[in-house]
Design a protein around this motif. Structure first.
Motif, mmCIF file in Angstrom:
data_model
loop_
_atom_site.group_PDB
_atom_site.id
_atom_site.type_symbol
_atom_site.label_atom_id
_atom_site.label_comp_id
_atom_site.label_asym_id
_atom_site.label_seq_id
_atom_site.Cartn_x
_atom_site.Cartn_y
_atom_site.Cartn_z
ATOM 1 N N ASP A 94 12.177 5.392 2.087
ATOM 2 C CA ASP A 94 11.635 5.662 3.430
ATOM 3 C C ASP A 94 12.041 7.035 3.951
ATOM 4 O O ASP A 94 11.454 7.527 4.916
ATOM 5 N N PHE A 95 13.063 7.633 3.337
ATOM 6 C CA PHE A 95 13.691 8.826 3.910
ATOM 7 C C PHE A 95 12.670 9.939 4.152
ATOM 8 O O PHE A 95 12.442 10.364 5.295
ATOM 9 N N ARG A 96 12.055 10.436 3.080
ATOM 10 C CA ARG A 96 11.129 11.567 3.242
ATOM 11 C C ARG A 96 9.917 11.180 4.090
ATOM 12 O O ARG A 96 9.409 11.996 4.868
ATOM 13 N N TYR A 97 9.450 9.946 3.941
ATOM 14 C CA TYR A 97 8.234 9.512 4.644
ATOM 15 C C TYR A 97 8.432 9.536 6.157
ATOM 16 O O TYR A 97 7.626 10.128 6.887
ATOM 17 N N TYR A 98 9.501 8.917 6.632
ATOM 18 C CA TYR A 98 9.676 8.836 8.081
ATOM 19 C C TYR A 98 10.238 10.125 8.679
ATOM 20 O O TYR A 98 9.949 10.448 9.834
ATOM 21 N N VAL A 99 11.012 10.869 7.917
ATOM 22 C CA VAL A 99 11.423 12.195 8.389
ATOM 23 C C VAL A 99 10.188 13.066 8.594
ATOM 24 O O VAL A 99 10.059 13.789 9.598
ATOM 25 N N ASN A 100 9.249 13.001 7.654
ATOM 26 C CA ASN A 100 8.007 13.767 7.778
ATOM 27 C C ASN A 100 7.183 13.266 8.965
ATOM 28 O O ASN A 100 6.577 14.058 9.694
ATOM 29 N N MET A 101 7.181 11.952 9.175
ATOM 30 C CA MET A 101 6.413 11.393 10.286
ATOM 31 C C MET A 101 6.980 11.859 11.630
ATOM 32 O O MET A 101 6.228 12.160 12.567
ATOM 33 N N GLU B 70 15.131 6.808 16.064
ATOM 34 C CA GLU B 70 13.722 7.211 16.085
ATOM 35 C C GLU B 70 13.006 6.736 14.822
ATOM 36 O O GLU B 70 11.865 6.245 14.879
ATOM 37 N N LEU B 71 13.666 6.885 13.670
ATOM 38 C CA LEU B 71 13.051 6.453 12.413
ATOM 39 C C LEU B 71 12.885 4.939 12.361
ATOM 40 O O LEU B 71 11.863 4.424 11.894
ATOM 41 N N GLU B 72 13.893 4.220 12.831
ATOM 42 C CA GLU B 72 13.813 2.761 12.845
ATOM 43 C C GLU B 72 12.650 2.286 13.717
ATOM 44 O O GLU B 72 11.944 1.341 13.368
ATOM 45 N N LYS C 198 1.483 6.015 2.405
ATOM 46 C CA LYS C 198 1.736 5.033 3.459
ATOM 47 C C LYS C 198 2.235 3.707 2.906
ATOM 48 O O LYS C 198 2.919 2.955 3.601
ATOM 49 N N ASN C 199 1.867 3.406 1.675
ATOM 50 C CA ASN C 199 2.247 2.148 1.050
ATOM 51 C C ASN C 199 3.718 2.188 0.650
ATOM 52 O O ASN C 199 4.125 2.968 -0.214
ATOM 53 N N GLU C 200 4.530 1.347 1.290
ATOM 54 C CA GLU C 200 5.968 1.366 1.017
ATOM 55 C C GLU C 200 6.274 1.024 -0.435
ATOM 56 O O GLU C 200 7.178 1.601 -1.042
ATOM 57 N N ASN C 201 5.528 0.096 -1.009
ATOM 58 C CA ASN C 201 5.785 -0.290 -2.398
ATOM 59 C C ASN C 201 5.505 0.856 -3.361
ATOM 60 O O ASN C 201 6.171 0.996 -4.388
ATOM 61 N N THR C 202 4.537 1.705 -3.025
ATOM 62 C CA THR C 202 4.261 2.893 -3.845
ATOM 63 C C THR C 202 5.473 3.815 -3.848
ATOM 64 O O THR C 202 5.923 4.287 -4.901
ATOM 65 N N ARG C 203 6.021 4.060 -2.671
ATOM 66 C CA ARG C 203 7.199 4.923 -2.581
ATOM 67 C C ARG C 203 8.386 4.303 -3.310
ATOM 68 O O ARG C 203 9.152 4.994 -3.989
ATOM 69 N N VAL D 77 7.354 14.644 -4.674
ATOM 70 C CA VAL D 77 7.710 14.908 -3.278
ATOM 71 C C VAL D 77 6.552 14.638 -2.316
ATOM 72 O O VAL D 77 6.742 13.959 -1.294
ATOM 73 N N PRO D 78 5.319 15.122 -2.588
ATOM 74 C CA PRO D 78 4.232 14.790 -1.657
ATOM 75 C C PRO D 78 3.999 13.282 -1.530
ATOM 76 O O PRO D 78 3.726 12.783 -0.431
ATOM 77 N N ALA D 79 4.132 12.551 -2.649
ATOM 78 C CA ALA D 79 3.911 11.103 -2.592
ATOM 79 C C ALA D 79 4.982 10.416 -1.757
ATOM 80 O O ALA D 79 4.685 9.502 -0.967
ATOM 81 N N LEU D 80 6.226 10.836 -1.890
ATOM 82 C CA LEU D 80 7.299 10.225 -1.106
ATOM 83 C C LEU D 80 7.183 10.574 0.374
ATOM 84 O O LEU D 80 7.619 9.815 1.238
#
Length: 674
Positions: free
Chosen positions: A327-334, A304-306, A225-230, A218-221
């Motif tokens: 991208d879900f968790r990453y941009y929701v968190n952002m 907003e996420l887009e 920042k690296n999309e390929n990692t997620r 969960v923290p990684a997702l």
């Protein structure tokens, strides 16, 4: 405040978790032999009555429950693989025996004779009458009204389903995915994420191992920042149990066949007959209405996420290709961080595990007029586990026990859940058997430089799961089958969901949210930002739950047992959650444990019960005080005390003083109520 005692448990049943595989096998053989003997005796009754049929059967349920529950529980927590294997085999054997037991026509005949005897039924109190009704209903729903051939086929199906469920969930527990990343590939993760983390050297480069266990994933997702990692991590998570797809597919077919043998159109129709929702049409209407309302919020949230992802892609000189599930968790968190100027990393410094656990227990003691006493050197299954006695506050009146097993380890159940491991019940002599429950979770462990620190969502999970513990401990019923969380399945989450609200109340947070280094209380400004951010992306987050519920119904409310579970999952997730899956072949439903863990045709209950939880909180606790013991005692009496010994709607109406409605729920997620 929680205190300690130097002795082992002072009262109640002390359970033995230190079982060898041989001891587990012996318990199983004895339980089965004793059960058969009792059933033979009951079936031989020539003048069936409540006392000589229902009481012996119910007493066996009561008295065998602890050994059954402990023996099957240890597969989730034991460090010994041989014990886990033996526990899983025990569950298969015991479930098979219970299925056989529910197919005994001779036993059903005498149970039905009591059920059909108006003189017998008129003498019974409400819980005893419900016991007869539910017992008769159980036999009938297991096929005792069918002809011999269909009855035997149904018994075979139920055994197969039990075996499939055990294999499916064991695979989830033991088949973790993992990926290795360089530090650069994990940019965005805090320094403490790397402390104590396993590494390996590949071509002279040090790489960090990241597993699909929640504290890793969960923290990684959320932060990488690296999309390929997620993307790689989502792929690892959604491809880790390929063998589960055919198991779920087979279960769907078998469930439909069983339902149709019993003259139901679909498996969902069979399941929902016993729930508060009553029928599939009501569930689908609820899900469709909620989806429509949530899409109003989600439309703006997606824009907003887009915008955030487009900006990231433009900065990297790459074309924008849409929003994907990684991208879900990453941009929701952002969104939360940028709109509300708040980050999980900032917040978790104020949520050290020890203080949060102590504080939540203290708050629950005050609200519910209880005292929790931690037992020193308890008889438990692992050194990390804590054991607590529960007493009525200010009284010499014992209530029960519970255990907390909060940190991840190899082979352990890898989410968060509560197991009742002894039901409370009334013995023949009128004395009370005290209940026992165990909370199992996977919160972050301490690191060399810091204690275990919780995200705020972890603290909310702790509040929720301890709500299940309270339901198990505070219930008082005559019969174990009605104890605690043995309610309608679409109500069982409501009491715990209601208690999640305490994680957003400033008055409560101030009691235990302190900086792990200074001990200073959480700043008021930070609490205000947390509360303001509560409904950040509420539309998308709740649509995710709607997706799970609608996927469940798509495979269980159909007359086509061959509906493709994998393709249904992928198609509906993209349509409802509105994030693309990408081109990789994945099978996310292979780790959707609820579909093989008792929530089949019932996952909607998480959202359905939220309606009740929001109404209870806003209508009583929010108005009368979130730590008001009088309200807490009303809640214990109306909601927790009866367990499943009466319809949950009766308790709801008693506590609310009216029928429940969805207005508080809609307000709680930022939607205007009609």
């Amino acid at each position: 405040m929680a205190t300690t005692t130097s002795s082992s448990s002072a009262k109640g049943t002390v359970l033995n978790f230190n079982l060898s595989p041989k001891e587990i096998d012996d318990i199983v053989e004895r339980l089965i032999a004793d059960g058969k003997k009792l059933q033979d005796s009951v079936a031989a009754q020539t003048n069936p009555t409540f006392e000589n049929v229902i009481v012996p059967l119910g007493t066996r349920e009561n008295e065998s429950s602890a050994e059954y529950l402990v023996t099957t529980f240890v597969q989730n927590v034991s460090t010994d693989e041989a014990v886990r294997d033996a526990s899983m085999a025990a569950e298969e054997k015991l479930n098979a025996f219970e299925i056989e037991s529910m197919m005994r026509e001779d036993v059903y005949k005498v149970v039905r004779a009591v059920f059909d005897n108006p003189d017998e039924m008129s003498k019974l109190g409400p819980e005893d009458r419900r016991m007869v009704e539910k017992m008769e209903e159980g036999y009938r729903r297991n096929g005792l009204g069918l002809n011999k051939e269909d009855r035997e086929r149904l018994g075979t199906i139920n055994k197969q389903l039990s075996e499939l469920s055990i294999r499916f969930n064991r695979s989830i527990n033991e088949n973790d995915g993992h990926e290795a990343f360089t530090r650069e590939e994990l940019v965005g993760l805090p320094d403490d994420y790397f402390e104590g983390r396993a590494t390996k050297v590949v071509d002279g480069v040090t790489k960090y191992m990241v597993t699909t266990k929640y504290p890793d994933l969960v923290p990684a997702l959320k932060l990488a920042k690296n999309e390929n990692t997620r993307r790689r991590l989502i792929y690892a998570e959604e491809t880790r149990c390929p063998g589960n797809i055919p198991l779920l597919q087979e279960a769907v077919q078998l469930r439909l066949e069983a339902a149709q043998l019993l003259k139901y159109k679909t498996h969902a129709e069979f399941v929902l007959e016993l729930n508060m929702a009553k029928d599939p049409d009501s569930v689908m209407e609820f899900e469709r209405d909620l989806r429509t309302r949530l899409n109003i919020l989600a439309d703006q949230e997606l824009r907003e996420l887009e915008a955030l992802k487009k900006a990231d892609k433009e900065a990297a000189g790459e074309p924008y290709d849409g929003l994907f599930i990684w991208d879900f968790r990453y941009y929701v968190n952002m969104i939360k961080e940028r709109k509300h100027n708040i980050s999980d990393e900032e917040v978790k410094r104020h949520f050290p595990m020890k203080e949060v656990t102590r504080g939540i227990l203290d708050v629950y003691q005050e609200i519910f007029s209880l005292q929790f006493i931690r037992v020193e050197n308890p008889p438990v299954w692992h050194p990390d586990v804590e054991m607590y006695e529960v007493w009525e506050a200010g009284e010499d009146k014992f209530v029960g026990h519970f255990y907390l097993d909060l940190y991840p380890r190899e082979g352990k159940y890898n989410h968060a859940a509560v197991w009742p491991i002894r039901h409370g019940f009334t013995r023949a002599d009128g004395s009370h058997e005290y209940p026992v429950a165990a909370m199992v979770a996977n919160f972050p462990k301490p690191t060399p430089s810091a204690p275990a620190l919780l995200k705020h969502s972890d603290a909310v999970t702790l509040l929720h799961e301890l709500g299940h513990v309270l339901h198990s401990i505070c219930s008082i019923t005559k019969w174990g089958r009605f104890h605690g969380t043995n309610t309608e399945s679409d109500f069982v989450e409501a009491p715990s969901q209601m208690l999640e609200n305490w994680g957003w109340e400033p008055e409560v947070l101030r009691r235990f949210a302190v900086h792990y280094q200074t001990g200073e209380p959480i700043p008021e400004a930070l609490i205000e930002k947390m509360v303001a951010a509560k409904n950040s992306c509420a539309g998308l987050l709740n649509l995710r739950q709607v997706f799970f519920g609608m996927f469940d119904m798509s495979i269980h409310n159909t007359t086509d047992g061959h509906t493709d579970v994998k393709e249904n999952y992928l198609k509906l997730r993209e349509q409802i959650s509105r994030f693309k899956a990408g081109n990789a072949d994945t099978w996310g439903c292979a780790t959707f444990g609820h579909m093989m863990g008792g929530y089949d045709a019932g996952y909607y209950g998480y959202m359905y019960s939220l309606v009740f939880s929001a109404d209870m909180f806003e209508s009583r606790f929010k108005k009368e005080g979130v730590v008001n013991p009088r309200t807490g005692m009303d809640y214990r009496t109306a909601i927790l005390f009866p367990g499943g010994s009466r319809d949950s709607m009766a308790g709801l109406e008693k506590f609310l003083g009216r029928k429940p409605n969805n207005k508080a729920f809609l307000r709680s997620i930022g939607l205007a109520s009609d």
